[in-house]
Write a protein that holds these residues in place. Structure first.
Motif, short mmCIF file in Angstrom:
data_model
loop_
_atom_site.label_atom_id
_atom_site.label_comp_id
_atom_site.label_asym_id
_atom_site.label_seq_id
_atom_site.Cartn_x
_atom_site.Cartn_y
_atom_site.Cartn_z
N TYR A 1 52.61 38.53 40.03
CA TYR A 1 53.12 37.45 39.19
C TYR A 1 53.75 36.38 40.08
O TYR A 1 54.19 36.66 41.19
N GLU A 2 53.77 35.17 39.55
CA GLU A 2 54.40 34.05 40.26
C GLU A 2 55.12 33.20 39.23
O GLU A 2 54.63 32.99 38.11
N GLU B 1 44.22 30.51 44.79
CA GLU B 1 45.58 30.01 44.73
C GLU B 1 46.08 29.90 43.29
O GLU B 1 45.30 29.88 42.34
N SER B 2 47.38 29.75 43.18
CA SER B 2 48.02 29.54 41.89
C SER B 2 47.77 28.11 41.41
O SER B 2 47.34 27.24 42.19
N ASP B 3 48.04 27.88 40.15
CA ASP B 3 47.89 26.53 39.60
C ASP B 3 48.77 25.54 40.36
O ASP B 3 48.38 24.39 40.58
N GLY C 1 42.03 35.90 43.22
CA GLY C 1 43.07 35.19 42.49
C GLY C 1 42.80 35.23 40.99
O GLY C 1 41.65 35.26 40.55
N TYR C 2 43.87 35.22 40.22
CA TYR C 2 43.75 35.30 38.76
C TYR C 2 42.89 34.16 38.21
O TYR C 2 42.08 34.36 37.31
#
Length: 166
Positions: A161-162, A28-30, A139-140
């Motif tokens: 990108y998000e 997941e993203s931050d 995920g990054y």
């Protein structure tokens, strides 16, 4: 010694849901990771459509005899991890792509070589089942997963990108 057994959707449901949710959380993203994992997991379990969609997709994929859908166990039947790889064909280009949907290693067995073993096993079986390309995503922010991919010879091929909108 690592043994493979085919996933049993009913018997393995709980461990599959745990692995799947943990993988998603790690990727997941931050922004999403601001939610503690325990809350994230409970919320996801209560989102019946997503849970059933995952189980259904996994189950349907197992109808293709090329699909790798294995629970990894030790000689005593203790679950070490799980592996789910699907295949797709691009006939116009004469390509068969094996895609690692999920590789998971049980927390207490991480950093013991099981993840590397799973990728090497996948590569070998994918070739035997006719794949020309092996793909996998992560995920990054999932640094351990990125590291094992790079260690195993994967190269980045896409970037997402998000942007959080306030």
């Amino acid at each position: 010694m690592i043994r493979h057994r085919r996933i049993d959707i009913v018997k393995d449901r709980e461990i599959l849901l745990e692995f799947h949710c943990e993988i998603n959380y790690e990727c997941e993203s931050d922004f999403a990771k601001k939610t503690p994992y325990e809350i994230y997991y409970q919320k996801w379990l209560n989102t019946e459509n997503q849970v059933e969609e995952f189980i259904s997709t996994l189950s349907k994929s197992m109808g293709d005899n090329r699909t790798i859908a294995d629970i990894l166990e030790d000689e005593n039947g203790i679950v070490l991890g799980y592996l789910w790889v699907t295949f797709s064909d691009i006939r116009d280009y004469n390509l068969s792509i094996a895609e690692i949907n999920e590789i998971a290693v049980t927390k207490q067995f991480r950093k013991s070589g099981i993840g590397t073993y799973a990728i090497e096993y996948t590569e070998k079986i994918a070739k035997m089942r006719g794949a020309n390309i092996l793909r996998s995503g992560t995920g990054y922010g999932n640094i351990p997963s990125r590291g094992i991919h790079e260690h195993s010879g994967f190269k980045p091929c896409r970037i997402e990108y998000e942007k959080i909108l306030d």
